[in-house]
Design an enzyme around this catalytic site. Structure first.
Site, PDB file in Angstrom:
ATOM      1  N   ARG A  10     -34.947 -34.923   6.288  1.00 14.95           N
ATOM      2  CA  ARG A  10     -33.479 -34.930   6.160  1.00 14.95           C
ATOM      3  C   ARG A  10     -32.974 -33.492   6.170  1.00 14.95           C
ATOM      4  O   ARG A  10     -33.376 -32.673   5.348  1.00 14.95           O
ATOM      5  CB  ARG A  10     -33.159 -35.615   4.834  1.00 14.95           C
TER       6      ARG A  10
ATOM      7  N   THR B 102     -28.594 -33.128  13.215  1.00 14.61           N
ATOM      8  CA  THR B 102     -29.403 -33.428  12.042  1.00 14.61           C
ATOM      9  C   THR B 102     -30.848 -33.437  12.540  1.00 14.61           C
ATOM     10  O   THR B 102     -31.096 -33.533  13.748  1.00 14.61           O
ATOM     11  CB  THR B 102     -29.071 -34.810  11.443  1.00 14.61           C
TER      12      THR B 102
ATOM     13  N   TYR C 291     -37.320 -19.217  -3.651  1.00 12.63           N
ATOM     14  CA  TYR C 291     -35.978 -18.772  -3.277  1.00 12.63           C
ATOM     15  C   TYR C 291     -36.092 -17.803  -2.108  1.00 12.63           C
ATOM     16  O   TYR C 291     -36.918 -16.887  -2.139  1.00 12.63           O
ATOM     17  CB  TYR C 291     -35.299 -18.055  -4.452  1.00 12.63           C
TER      18      TYR C 291
ATOM     19  N   ASP D 212     -22.181 -31.959  18.842  1.00 16.86           N
ATOM     20  CA  ASP D 212     -22.957 -32.476  17.718  1.00 16.86           C
ATOM     21  C   ASP D 212     -23.877 -33.544  18.288  1.00 16.86           C
ATOM     22  O   ASP D 212     -23.453 -34.666  18.571  1.00 16.86           O
ATOM     23  CB  ASP D 212     -21.983 -33.068  16.683  1.00 16.86           C
TER      24      ASP D 212
ATOM     25  N   GLU E   5     -33.008 -16.590  -0.177  1.00 10.08           N
ATOM     26  CA  GLU E   5     -31.649 -16.338   0.361  1.00 10.08           C
ATOM     27  C   GLU E   5     -31.708 -15.251   1.417  1.00 10.08           C
ATOM     28  O   GLU E   5     -32.383 -14.230   1.233  1.00 10.08           O
ATOM     29  CB  GLU E   5     -30.721 -15.874  -0.753  1.00 10.08           C
TER      30      GLU E   5
HETATM   31  N1  PLP Z   1     -22.986 -35.683  12.852  1.00  8.95           N
HETATM   32  C1  PLP Z   1     -23.224 -36.929  13.269  1.00  8.95           C
HETATM   33  C2  PLP Z   1     -22.908 -37.278  14.692  1.00  8.95           C
HETATM   34  C3  PLP Z   1     -23.745 -37.877  12.408  1.00  8.95           C
HETATM   35  O1  PLP Z   1     -23.952 -39.121  12.828  1.00  8.95           O
HETATM   36  C4  PLP Z   1     -24.018 -37.494  11.067  1.00  8.95           C
HETATM   37  C5  PLP Z   1     -24.590 -38.453  10.086  1.00  8.95           C
HETATM   38  O2  PLP Z   1     -24.856 -39.554  10.289  1.00  8.95           O
HETATM   39  C6  PLP Z   1     -23.739 -36.193  10.666  1.00  8.95           C
HETATM   40  C7  PLP Z   1     -23.220 -35.308  11.582  1.00  8.95           C
HETATM   41  C8  PLP Z   1     -23.884 -35.754   9.238  1.00  8.95           C
HETATM   42  O3  PLP Z   1     -25.166 -35.596   8.848  1.00  8.95           O
HETATM   43  P1  PLP Z   1     -25.533 -35.523   7.281  1.00  8.95           P
HETATM   44  O4  PLP Z   1     -25.417 -36.898   6.748  1.00  8.95           O
HETATM   45  O5  PLP Z   1     -26.936 -34.978   7.311  1.00  8.95           O
HETATM   46  O6  PLP Z   1     -24.573 -34.573   6.645  1.00  8.95           O
END
Ligand code: PLP
Length: 418
Positions: A235, A226, A54, A200, A56
Protein backbone atom coordinates in the site's frame (compact mmCIF):
# COMPACT_ATOMS: atom_id res chain seq x y z
CA UNK A 1 17.27 -9.35 26.13
CA UNK A 2 16.35 -5.63 26.21
CA UNK A 3 12.71 -4.96 26.99
CA UNK A 4 12.11 -3.47 23.55
CA UNK A 5 12.98 -6.67 21.70
CA UNK A 6 12.19 -9.39 24.24
CA UNK A 7 9.70 -12.07 23.44
CA UNK A 8 6.39 -10.68 24.62
CA UNK A 9 3.65 -13.17 25.44
CA UNK A 10 1.34 -13.63 22.50
CA UNK A 11 -1.25 -10.85 22.18
CA UNK A 12 -4.23 -13.14 21.86
CA UNK A 13 -6.69 -10.35 21.20
CA UNK A 14 -4.67 -8.90 18.33
CA UNK A 15 -3.70 -12.28 16.90
CA UNK A 16 -7.32 -13.28 16.79
CA UNK A 17 -8.18 -10.17 14.72
CA UNK A 18 -5.26 -10.83 12.36
CA UNK A 19 -6.22 -14.49 11.99
CA UNK A 20 -9.83 -13.54 11.24
CA UNK A 21 -8.68 -11.13 8.53
CA UNK A 22 -6.45 -13.78 6.96
CA UNK A 23 -9.41 -16.17 7.04
CA UNK A 24 -11.61 -13.55 5.38
CA UNK A 25 -9.08 -13.01 2.61
CA UNK A 26 -8.71 -16.78 2.11
CA UNK A 27 -12.39 -17.70 2.14
CA UNK A 28 -13.95 -14.89 0.11
CA UNK A 29 -13.77 -13.82 -3.49
CA UNK A 30 -11.81 -10.57 -3.48
CA UNK A 31 -13.27 -8.48 -6.26
CA UNK A 32 -12.55 -4.92 -5.12
CA UNK A 33 -10.94 -3.52 -8.26
CA UNK A 34 -8.38 -1.48 -6.32
CA UNK A 35 -7.07 -4.40 -4.26
CA UNK A 36 -4.60 -7.18 -4.86
CA UNK A 37 -2.57 -9.78 -2.93
CA UNK A 38 1.15 -9.02 -2.63
CA UNK A 39 3.63 -11.88 -2.86
CA UNK A 40 4.68 -13.52 0.41
CA UNK A 41 8.10 -11.98 -0.12
CA UNK A 42 6.63 -8.45 -0.38
CA UNK A 43 4.52 -9.18 2.70
CA UNK A 44 7.62 -10.19 4.66
CA UNK A 45 9.71 -7.23 3.50
CA UNK A 46 6.91 -4.82 4.50
CA UNK A 47 7.56 -6.02 8.05
CA UNK A 48 11.35 -5.51 7.87
CA UNK A 49 13.58 -3.60 10.34
CA UNK A 50 13.38 -0.54 8.09
CA UNK A 51 10.16 0.21 9.97
CA UNK A 52 12.49 1.50 12.70
CA UNK A 53 14.37 4.01 10.57
CA UNK A 54 13.86 7.74 10.22
CA UNK A 55 15.18 9.05 6.89
CA UNK A 56 13.66 12.50 6.31
CA UNK A 57 15.05 13.95 3.10
CA UNK A 58 16.44 12.13 0.09
CA UNK A 59 19.51 9.94 -0.57
CA UNK A 60 22.66 11.87 0.37
CA UNK A 61 20.50 14.75 1.67
CA UNK A 62 19.05 13.33 4.92
CA UNK A 63 18.17 15.06 8.15
CA UNK A 64 19.14 12.01 10.26
CA UNK A 65 22.25 9.95 10.73
CA UNK A 66 22.56 6.25 9.99
CA UNK A 67 20.88 6.51 6.61
CA UNK A 68 23.50 4.81 4.46
CA UNK A 69 21.39 1.69 3.87
CA UNK A 70 18.19 3.71 3.61
CA UNK A 71 19.95 5.64 0.83
CA UNK A 72 20.98 2.44 -0.91
CA UNK A 73 17.43 1.14 -0.63
CA UNK A 74 15.73 4.29 -1.91
CA UNK A 75 18.16 4.58 -4.85
CA UNK A 76 17.37 0.96 -5.73
CA UNK A 77 13.61 1.60 -5.64
CA UNK A 78 13.90 4.82 -7.68
CA UNK A 79 16.06 3.10 -10.31
CA UNK A 80 13.61 0.22 -10.68
CA UNK A 81 10.68 2.62 -10.97
CA UNK A 82 12.45 4.64 -13.67
CA UNK A 83 13.41 1.48 -15.55
CA UNK A 84 9.99 -0.13 -15.37
CA UNK A 85 8.16 2.93 -16.69
CA UNK A 86 10.91 4.62 -18.72
CA UNK A 87 10.66 7.74 -16.55
CA UNK A 88 13.22 10.52 -16.16
CA UNK A 89 12.59 10.86 -12.41
CA UNK A 90 10.86 8.82 -9.71
CA UNK A 91 9.80 9.70 -6.19
CA UNK A 92 8.96 6.55 -4.22
CA UNK A 93 8.12 8.26 -0.92
CA UNK A 94 4.38 9.06 -1.17
CA UNK A 95 2.55 7.29 1.63
CA UNK A 96 -0.44 6.78 -0.64
CA UNK A 97 -2.00 7.77 -3.95
CA UNK A 98 -3.68 10.80 -2.41
CA UNK A 99 -0.44 12.37 -1.17
CA UNK A 100 1.15 11.60 -4.53
CA UNK A 101 -1.65 13.57 -6.18
CA UNK A 102 -1.38 16.36 -3.63
CA UNK A 103 2.36 16.73 -4.32
CA UNK A 104 1.82 16.64 -8.09
CA UNK A 105 -0.85 19.36 -7.87
CA UNK A 106 1.26 21.61 -5.65
CA UNK A 107 4.25 21.09 -7.95
CA UNK A 108 2.24 22.27 -10.95
CA UNK A 109 -0.21 24.79 -9.42
CA UNK A 110 -0.66 27.43 -6.75
CA UNK A 111 -3.64 27.48 -4.37
CA UNK A 112 -6.65 28.91 -6.20
CA UNK A 113 -5.44 27.85 -9.67
CA UNK A 114 -7.94 26.20 -11.94
CA UNK A 115 -7.65 22.62 -13.17
CA UNK A 116 -9.76 20.12 -15.09
CA UNK A 117 -10.47 16.68 -13.63
CA UNK A 118 -12.83 13.83 -14.36
CA UNK A 119 -16.25 14.01 -12.76
CA UNK A 120 -16.28 11.74 -9.69
CA UNK A 121 -19.57 10.14 -10.62
CA UNK A 122 -18.29 9.42 -14.14
CA UNK A 123 -15.31 7.49 -12.80
CA UNK A 124 -12.88 10.15 -11.49
CA UNK A 125 -11.24 10.00 -8.07
CA UNK A 126 -11.97 12.11 -4.99
CA UNK A 127 -8.55 13.76 -5.28
CA UNK A 128 -9.35 14.96 -8.81
CA UNK A 129 -11.28 17.96 -7.53
CA UNK A 130 -14.15 16.74 -5.35
CA UNK A 131 -15.36 19.45 -2.98
CA UNK A 132 -14.77 17.22 0.08
CA UNK A 133 -11.13 16.63 -0.90
CA UNK A 134 -8.11 18.95 -0.51
CA UNK A 135 -8.07 19.06 -4.32
CA UNK A 136 -11.44 20.81 -4.55
CA UNK A 137 -10.87 22.99 -1.50
CA UNK A 138 -7.39 24.32 -2.28
CA UNK A 139 -7.71 24.52 -6.05
CA UNK A 140 -10.54 25.51 -8.32
CA UNK A 141 -11.75 22.38 -10.08
CA UNK A 142 -13.91 22.03 -13.20
CA UNK A 143 -15.01 18.70 -14.57
CA UNK A 144 -15.25 16.78 -17.80
CA UNK A 145 -17.11 13.49 -18.05
CA UNK A 146 -18.23 10.73 -20.36
CA UNK A 147 -20.73 11.04 -23.22
CA UNK A 148 -24.20 9.88 -22.27
CA UNK A 149 -24.62 7.76 -25.42
CA UNK A 150 -21.29 5.91 -25.41
CA UNK A 151 -20.11 6.31 -21.80
CA UNK A 152 -16.67 7.01 -23.28
CA UNK A 153 -14.74 10.12 -22.15
CA UNK A 154 -16.02 13.14 -24.06
CA UNK A 155 -12.70 14.25 -25.53
CA UNK A 156 -14.37 17.11 -27.41
CA UNK A 157 -15.65 18.42 -24.08
CA UNK A 158 -12.13 18.12 -22.62
CA UNK A 159 -10.74 20.13 -25.55
CA UNK A 160 -13.43 22.81 -25.46
CA UNK A 161 -13.29 23.23 -21.64
CA UNK A 162 -9.51 23.47 -21.88
CA UNK A 163 -9.64 26.05 -24.63
CA UNK A 164 -12.30 28.14 -22.87
CA UNK A 165 -11.08 27.93 -19.26
CA UNK A 166 -7.31 27.80 -19.88
CA UNK A 167 -6.68 25.61 -16.81
CA UNK A 168 -3.24 25.40 -15.27
CA UNK A 169 -3.46 21.60 -15.21
CA UNK A 170 -5.52 18.85 -16.82
CA UNK A 171 -5.79 15.61 -14.85
CA UNK A 172 -6.44 12.34 -16.68
CA UNK A 173 -7.01 9.04 -14.91
CA UNK A 174 -9.90 7.42 -13.09
CA UNK A 175 -11.06 4.93 -10.49
CA UNK A 176 -13.97 3.34 -12.24
CA UNK A 177 -13.59 3.98 -15.96
CA UNK A 178 -13.38 0.60 -17.71
CA UNK A 179 -11.86 1.77 -20.99
CA UNK A 180 -8.44 2.75 -22.30
CA UNK A 181 -7.86 6.48 -21.90
CA UNK A 182 -6.59 8.29 -24.97
CA UNK A 183 -3.71 10.19 -23.35
CA UNK A 184 -2.71 11.69 -26.72
CA UNK A 185 -5.97 13.60 -26.84
CA UNK A 186 -5.42 14.90 -23.32
CA UNK A 187 -1.92 16.00 -24.36
CA UNK A 188 -3.33 17.88 -27.37
CA UNK A 189 -5.94 19.62 -25.19
CA UNK A 190 -3.28 20.54 -22.62
CA UNK A 191 -0.96 21.90 -25.30
CA UNK A 192 -3.68 24.04 -26.82
CA UNK A 193 -4.53 25.48 -23.40
CA UNK A 194 -0.93 25.85 -22.26
CA UNK A 195 -1.70 23.48 -19.35
CA UNK A 196 0.42 20.82 -17.72
CA UNK A 197 -0.88 17.25 -18.01
CA UNK A 198 -0.97 15.13 -14.85
CA UNK A 199 -1.96 11.50 -15.30
CA UNK A 200 -3.09 9.43 -12.33
CA UNK A 201 -2.52 5.86 -13.56
CA UNK A 202 -3.25 4.22 -10.19
CA UNK A 203 -5.59 1.62 -11.65
CA UNK A 204 -3.59 0.99 -14.82
CA UNK A 205 0.00 0.96 -13.53
CA UNK A 206 0.46 -2.81 -13.72
CA UNK A 207 -0.89 -2.98 -17.26
CA UNK A 208 1.23 0.02 -18.26
CA UNK A 209 4.33 -1.68 -16.81
CA UNK A 210 3.53 -4.78 -18.86
CA UNK A 211 3.03 -2.78 -22.07
CA UNK A 212 -0.64 -3.75 -22.24
CA UNK A 213 -2.04 -0.26 -21.65
CA UNK A 214 -0.70 2.90 -23.35
CA UNK A 215 1.93 4.55 -21.20
CA UNK A 216 1.21 8.12 -20.14
CA UNK A 217 4.84 8.59 -19.06
CA UNK A 218 6.19 10.02 -22.36
CA UNK A 219 3.18 12.34 -22.67
CA UNK A 220 2.56 13.80 -19.23
CA UNK A 221 4.62 16.22 -17.21
CA UNK A 222 3.77 14.23 -14.06
CA UNK A 223 2.37 10.71 -13.58
CA UNK A 224 1.11 9.56 -10.19
CA UNK A 225 0.14 6.10 -9.09
CA UNK A 226 -0.63 3.90 -6.15
CA UNK A 227 1.60 0.86 -5.82
CA UNK A 228 -0.99 -1.56 -4.45
CA UNK A 229 -3.51 -2.06 -7.24
CA UNK A 230 -2.64 -3.80 -10.51
CA UNK A 231 1.04 -3.07 -9.81
CA UNK A 232 0.74 -5.55 -6.91
CA UNK A 233 3.04 -3.83 -4.46
CA UNK A 234 2.58 -2.67 -0.87
CA UNK A 235 0.00 0.00 0.00
CA UNK A 236 1.57 3.28 -1.08
CA UNK A 237 2.09 5.87 -3.79
CA UNK A 238 4.70 6.92 -6.31
CA UNK A 239 5.36 9.83 -8.66
CA UNK A 240 7.11 9.74 -12.03
CA UNK A 241 7.93 12.98 -13.76
CA UNK A 242 10.04 14.86 -16.22
CA UNK A 243 13.43 16.02 -15.00
CA UNK A 244 12.20 19.61 -15.11
CA UNK A 245 9.57 18.79 -12.44
CA UNK A 246 11.82 16.63 -10.27
CA UNK A 247 12.81 19.26 -7.72
CA UNK A 248 9.30 20.67 -7.38
CA UNK A 249 7.80 17.19 -6.89
CA UNK A 250 10.47 16.11 -4.39
CA UNK A 251 10.13 19.34 -2.40
CA UNK A 252 6.34 18.96 -2.26
CA UNK A 253 6.54 15.41 -0.91
CA UNK A 254 9.20 16.38 1.64
CA UNK A 255 9.14 18.82 3.37
CA UNK A 256 5.92 20.06 1.73
CA UNK A 257 3.48 17.31 2.70
CA UNK A 258 5.15 14.38 4.43
CA UNK A 259 7.74 13.86 7.11
CA UNK A 260 9.81 10.70 7.36
CA UNK A 261 9.32 8.24 4.50
CA UNK A 262 8.10 4.73 5.35
CA UNK A 263 11.36 2.98 4.53
CA UNK A 264 9.94 -0.50 5.17
CA UNK A 265 7.24 0.24 2.58
CA UNK A 266 9.88 1.60 0.20
CA UNK A 267 11.73 -1.72 0.62
CA UNK A 268 8.55 -3.54 -0.34
CA UNK A 269 8.03 -1.15 -3.27
CA UNK A 270 11.57 -1.92 -4.48
CA UNK A 271 10.82 -5.62 -4.31
CA UNK A 272 7.44 -5.32 -6.05
CA UNK A 273 8.99 -3.17 -8.79
CA UNK A 274 11.63 -5.88 -9.20
CA UNK A 275 8.85 -8.48 -9.51
CA UNK A 276 7.13 -6.30 -12.11
CA UNK A 277 10.33 -6.25 -14.16
CA UNK A 278 10.23 -10.07 -14.45
CA UNK A 279 8.72 -11.55 -17.63
CA UNK A 280 6.01 -13.49 -15.73
CA UNK A 281 4.50 -10.19 -14.58
CA UNK A 282 3.41 -9.67 -18.20
CA UNK A 283 1.71 -13.11 -18.13
CA UNK A 284 -0.08 -12.05 -14.95
CA UNK A 285 -1.34 -8.83 -16.54
CA UNK A 286 -2.45 -10.71 -19.68
CA UNK A 287 -4.40 -13.17 -17.53
CA UNK A 288 -6.00 -10.39 -15.50
CA UNK A 289 -7.27 -8.83 -18.74
CA UNK A 290 -8.55 -12.17 -20.06
CA UNK A 291 -10.31 -12.76 -16.76
CA UNK A 292 -11.98 -9.35 -16.84
CA UNK A 293 -13.21 -9.77 -20.38
CA UNK A 294 -14.57 -13.26 -19.61
CA UNK A 295 -16.31 -11.91 -16.51
CA UNK A 296 -17.80 -9.10 -18.60
CA UNK A 297 -19.06 -11.57 -21.23
CA UNK A 298 -20.71 -13.82 -18.63
CA UNK A 299 -22.39 -10.88 -16.87
CA UNK A 300 -23.76 -9.65 -20.20
CA UNK A 301 -25.02 -13.21 -20.99
CA UNK A 302 -26.86 -13.10 -17.65
CA UNK A 303 -28.66 -9.88 -18.62
CA UNK A 304 -26.53 -7.31 -16.82
CA UNK A 305 -25.76 -4.01 -18.52
CA UNK A 306 -22.14 -2.93 -18.25
CA UNK A 307 -21.20 0.73 -18.39
CA UNK A 308 -19.67 1.41 -21.83
CA UNK A 309 -20.75 -2.09 -22.89
CA UNK A 310 -17.72 -3.93 -21.53
CA UNK A 311 -14.12 -3.44 -20.48
CA UNK A 312 -10.58 -2.97 -21.78
CA UNK A 313 -9.01 -3.32 -18.35
CA UNK A 314 -9.17 -5.22 -15.06
CA UNK A 315 -12.58 -3.94 -13.95
CA UNK A 316 -16.20 -3.89 -14.97
CA UNK A 317 -18.87 -1.47 -13.84
CA UNK A 318 -22.36 -2.96 -13.69
CA UNK A 319 -25.40 -0.72 -14.16
CA UNK A 320 -27.96 -2.32 -11.85
CA UNK A 321 -30.94 -0.18 -12.82
CA UNK A 322 -32.55 -2.81 -15.05
CA UNK A 323 -32.42 -5.25 -12.12
CA UNK A 324 -34.15 -2.86 -9.74
CA UNK A 325 -31.49 -3.10 -7.08
CA UNK A 326 -29.14 -0.44 -5.79
CA UNK A 327 -25.37 -0.57 -5.52
CA UNK A 328 -25.54 -0.73 -1.75
CA UNK A 329 -28.05 -3.62 -1.79
CA UNK A 330 -25.76 -5.43 -4.20
CA UNK A 331 -22.67 -4.84 -2.06
CA UNK A 332 -24.43 -6.14 1.06
CA UNK A 333 -25.82 -9.21 -0.74
CA UNK A 334 -22.42 -10.06 -2.22
CA UNK A 335 -20.83 -9.71 1.21
CA UNK A 336 -23.33 -12.24 2.59
CA UNK A 337 -22.42 -14.51 -0.33
CA UNK A 338 -18.69 -14.32 0.44
CA UNK A 339 -17.89 -11.92 -2.42
CA UNK A 340 -16.18 -8.63 -1.57
CA UNK A 341 -16.86 -5.74 -3.94
CA UNK A 342 -17.98 -2.13 -3.79
CA UNK A 343 -20.98 -0.11 -4.81
CA UNK A 344 -20.13 2.64 -7.27
CA UNK A 345 -21.91 5.49 -8.99
CA UNK A 346 -22.45 5.08 -12.70
CA UNK A 347 -22.36 8.03 -15.12
CA UNK A 348 -25.48 10.25 -14.74
CA UNK A 349 -26.47 8.30 -11.63
CA UNK A 350 -29.55 9.72 -9.92
CA UNK A 351 -28.74 7.97 -6.66
CA UNK A 352 -26.40 9.32 -3.98
CA UNK A 353 -22.81 8.18 -3.44
CA UNK A 354 -23.90 6.15 -0.42
CA UNK A 355 -26.59 4.26 -2.38
CA UNK A 356 -25.54 4.32 -6.08
CA UNK A 357 -26.86 2.36 -9.06
CA UNK A 358 -23.65 0.55 -9.84
CA UNK A 359 -21.29 -2.16 -8.73
CA UNK A 360 -17.58 -2.27 -9.54
CA UNK A 361 -15.86 -5.65 -9.87
CA UNK A 362 -12.18 -6.27 -10.53
CA UNK A 363 -10.02 -9.27 -11.37
CA UNK A 364 -6.54 -8.23 -10.15
CA UNK A 365 -6.66 -10.07 -6.82
CA UNK A 366 -8.40 -13.21 -8.10
CA UNK A 367 -5.88 -13.49 -10.93
CA UNK A 368 -3.03 -13.33 -8.40
CA UNK A 369 -4.71 -16.22 -6.58
CA UNK A 370 -4.42 -18.25 -9.75
CA UNK A 371 -7.92 -18.08 -11.21
CA UNK A 372 -8.05 -18.22 -15.00
CA UNK A 373 -10.81 -17.42 -17.47
CA UNK A 374 -12.63 -20.74 -17.08
CA UNK A 375 -12.76 -20.14 -13.31
CA UNK A 376 -14.33 -16.78 -14.09
CA UNK A 377 -17.40 -18.64 -15.39
CA UNK A 378 -17.94 -19.99 -11.90
CA UNK A 379 -17.18 -16.61 -10.32
CA UNK A 380 -19.72 -14.93 -12.62
CA UNK A 381 -22.25 -17.58 -11.63
CA UNK A 382 -21.71 -16.84 -7.91
CA UNK A 383 -22.06 -13.09 -8.55
CA UNK A 384 -25.15 -13.36 -10.77
CA UNK A 385 -26.92 -15.81 -8.45
CA UNK A 386 -26.27 -13.50 -5.49
CA UNK A 387 -27.48 -10.43 -7.38
CA UNK A 388 -30.65 -12.26 -8.41
CA UNK A 389 -31.33 -13.21 -4.78
CA UNK A 390 -30.40 -10.12 -2.78
CA UNK A 391 -33.22 -10.67 -0.27
CA UNK A 392 -32.79 -14.42 0.21
CA UNK A 393 -30.36 -14.88 3.08
CA UNK A 394 -30.42 -18.66 2.96
CA UNK A 395 -29.49 -18.71 -0.76
CA UNK A 396 -26.74 -16.15 -0.09
CA UNK A 397 -25.39 -18.32 2.74
CA UNK A 398 -25.30 -21.35 0.41
CA UNK A 399 -23.32 -19.34 -2.16
CA UNK A 400 -20.91 -18.34 0.60
CA UNK A 401 -20.29 -22.01 1.43
CA UNK A 402 -19.76 -22.82 -2.26
CA UNK A 403 -17.37 -19.86 -2.62
CA UNK A 404 -15.25 -21.01 0.34
CA UNK A 405 -15.10 -24.57 -1.02
CA UNK A 406 -14.21 -23.31 -4.52
CA UNK A 407 -11.40 -21.11 -3.15
CA UNK A 408 -9.72 -24.03 -1.40
CA UNK A 409 -8.31 -24.90 -4.86
CA UNK A 410 -6.41 -21.57 -4.77
CA UNK A 411 -4.43 -21.45 -1.52
CA UNK A 412 -3.54 -17.98 -0.25
CA UNK A 413 -0.39 -17.54 1.89
CA UNK A 414 -0.41 -21.24 2.85
CA UNK A 415 2.45 -20.92 5.36
CA UNK A 416 0.93 -18.08 7.37
CA UNK A 417 -1.01 -18.26 10.63
CA UNK A 418 -1.96 -14.58 10.62
N1 PLP B 1 -6.08 7.79 -7.60
C1 PLP B 1 -6.93 6.86 -8.04
C2 PLP B 1 -7.28 6.85 -9.50
C3 PLP B 1 -7.47 5.93 -7.18
O1 PLP B 1 -8.33 5.02 -7.62
C4 PLP B 1 -7.11 6.00 -5.80
C5 PLP B 1 -7.65 5.02 -4.81
O2 PLP B 1 -8.38 4.16 -5.03
C6 PLP B 1 -6.24 6.99 -5.38
C7 PLP B 1 -5.74 7.88 -6.30
C8 PLP B 1 -5.91 7.20 -3.93
O3 PLP B 1 -5.08 6.26 -3.42
P1 PLP B 1 -4.94 6.08 -1.83
O4 PLP B 1 -6.17 5.41 -1.36
O5 PLP B 1 -3.69 5.25 -1.72
O6 PLP B 1 -4.76 7.45 -1.24
Amino acid sequence: MPASTRDYPADAQLESILAKELGRQRDRLEMIASENFVSEHVLRVTASVFTNKYAEGYPDRRFYGGCEYADELEILAQGRARKLFGAEHANVQPHCGSTANMAAFFAAMKPGDLFLGMNLSHGGHLTHGASVSFSGRVFSARFYGVREDTEIIDYDEVASLAERLKPKVIVAGASSYPRIIDFERFREAADRAGAALIVDMAHYAGMVAAGLYPSPVPLAEIVTTTTHKTLRGPRGGMILCRRSYAKAVDDEIFPGIQGGPLMHVIAAKALALGEALEPDFIDYQRQLLKNASRLAARLIDAGFRLVSGGTDIHLVLIDLRNKNITGSQAEIALDKAGITANKNTIPFDKRSFSVTSGLRLGTAALTTRGLNESDMDEVADFVCTALHNVDDDSKLKKIRERVAAFLRKFPLYPGLDF
